[in-house]
Design an enzyme around this catalytic site. Structure first.
Site, PDB file in Angstrom:
ATOM      1  N   GLY A  46      36.372  45.148  32.290  1.00  0.00           N
ATOM      2  CA  GLY A  46      35.544  44.522  31.393  1.00  0.00           C
ATOM      3  C   GLY A  46      33.923  44.935  31.649  1.00  0.00           C
ATOM      4  N   PHE A  47      33.645  44.825  32.822  1.00  0.00           N
ATOM      5  CA  PHE A  47      32.278  45.195  33.210  1.00  0.00           C
ATOM      6  C   PHE A  47      32.045  46.567  33.914  1.00  0.00           C
ATOM      7  CE2 PHE A  47      32.805  40.502  32.776  1.00  0.00           C
ATOM      8  CZ  PHE A  47      32.485  40.314  31.877  1.00  0.00           C
ATOM      9  N   LYS A  65      33.020  53.488  41.186  1.00  0.00           N
ATOM     10  CA  LYS A  65      32.961  52.357  40.437  1.00  0.00           C
ATOM     11  C   LYS A  65      31.678  52.057  39.792  1.00  0.00           C
ATOM     12  CE  LYS A  65      35.323  48.142  39.846  1.00  0.00           C
ATOM     13  NZ  LYS A  65      36.243  46.872  40.600  1.00  0.00           N
ATOM     14  N   ASP A 167      43.739  37.875  45.536  1.00  0.00           N
ATOM     15  CA  ASP A 167      44.142  38.382  44.359  1.00  0.00           C
ATOM     16  C   ASP A 167      44.903  39.384  44.622  1.00  0.00           C
ATOM     17  OD1 ASP A 167      43.932  38.260  41.429  1.00  0.00           O
ATOM     18  OD2 ASP A 167      42.060  39.799  41.801  1.00  0.00           O
TER      19      ASP A 167
END
Length: 341
Positions: A46-47, A65, A167
């Protein structure tokens, strides 16, 4: 490189399949921070975007990244994104384990973008592999579990303060060779929690201050409990997540909320109702694997094993005399070494 944005980076790419050396033919490609030559785009979120790059100083491939903040975001949202990214960096820079992706560098591009430079892994993640093949055979899936447990054991015992990943999911476990029988690496510590002495109680855990974050299919019931006080969490969150991942590797589907959206999981209280795990009739899986999954997916958090207990689980210890894979043999040794420390 000043004012470099993602579109400019993308427009700089050309085909790389015929190149004979890491830098041949890339003279026109962007070089970030005077050392990272961008080669190709390998992932997009997304970002952020992840690029395969070559470090001119260390002469090695890396994953760069690029985090791009939306200029229209409110300052609060920008600050929150930066906080999570920097927390991931703070945690990763302290980690040194063969089953965890290493962080090499962090630097700013401009006021709205910055980069993290990570160890480059050739293969895809387990999520991609399962979309291509649907299942992972039990021998190889157990190797994945053993390697993941070794990394979790390190996060709990090998560093101070200990870390809850929070996560764990197929998309965050990379297959080093692109196959299910090789070595794995855990990545993405953006939601991780540090169990600091001033906030963590060994008996009860620590407050979950970011309730609502995470990937719901892989989170345990206790994180969904609503009340006047925040839920308490511990390494048992990662144990539940690992049980969900193992189930999905074996059966090609998630144990809870398989065809539901995250919104539906909340609305239907799917995980809060997940008191039993049901195993499909096929493929045929060993009773030991099913029992291991049941232990990981124990509903009552007090009765669920923690990471240290899981590393001593009989299913992981009683593997066949013939090593299933080179990776599993090495990981078995890692687990034994962990236990002796």
């Amino acid at each position: 490189m000043e004012n470099l944005n993602l579109r400019q980076i993308q427009n700089a790419y050309t085909a790389i399949a015929t190149k004979k050396s890491p830098t041949e033919g890339f003279q026109d490609h962007p070089v970030l921070n005077d050392r990272y030559l961008l080669l190709s785009l390998i992932g997009k979120g997304g970002f952020s975007e992840v690029h395969k790059a070559f470090c001119l100083k260390e002469q090695r491939y890396v994953a760069v990244k690029v985090h791009q903040l939306n200029k229209e975001w409110k300052e609060e949202k920008k600050a929150n994104y930066i906080k999570h990214a920097l927390r991931e960096c703070d945690i990763l820079k302290t980690l040194d384990h063969p089953r965890i992706v290493r962080l090499y560098d962090v630097f700013e591009i401009d006021t709205d973008s910055f980069c993290t430079v990570l160890e480059y892994i050739e293969g895809n993640d387990i999520d991609f592999f399962l979309k291509q093949h649907k299942y992972i055979p039990e021998k190889e899936a157990r190797s994945v579990v053993m390697q993941t447990v070794s990394a979790l054991r390190y996060l709990n015992n090998g560093i101070k303060p200990p870390v809850i990943h929070f996560d764990l999911k197929p998309a965050n476990i990379l297959l080093g060779t692109g196959t299910s029988s090789g070595e794995i690496k855990i990545t993405d510590f953006g939601l991780s929690k540090q169990m600091c002495e001033d906030t963590y109680d060994p008996e009860h855990g620590m407050d979950l201050t970011s309730q609502g974050a995470g990937t719901y299919w892989y989170l345990p019931p206790e994180v969904f409990v609503q009340g006047p006080n925040p839920p308490k969490i511990s390494s048992k969150v990662d144990v539940w997540s690992l049980g969900c991942i193992f189930f999905q590797c074996l059966y090609g589907r998630k144990p809870y909320g398989h065809n539901q959206s995250q919104a539906a999981i909340l609305e239907n209280q799917t995980i809060l109702k997940a008191k039993e795990v049901e195993f499909p009739p096929k493929p045929i899986i060993s009773d030991g694997a099913k029992a291991f999954i049941r232990r990981c997916l124990t509903y009552n958090v007090r009765d669920r094993p923690d990471v240290n207990q899981l590393s001593d689980d009989e299913y992981l210890r009683s593997y066949p005399k013939r090593s299933t894979t080179t990776a599993s043999a090495r990981t078995a040794q890692l687990l034994m070494n962990d236990s002796s420390n």
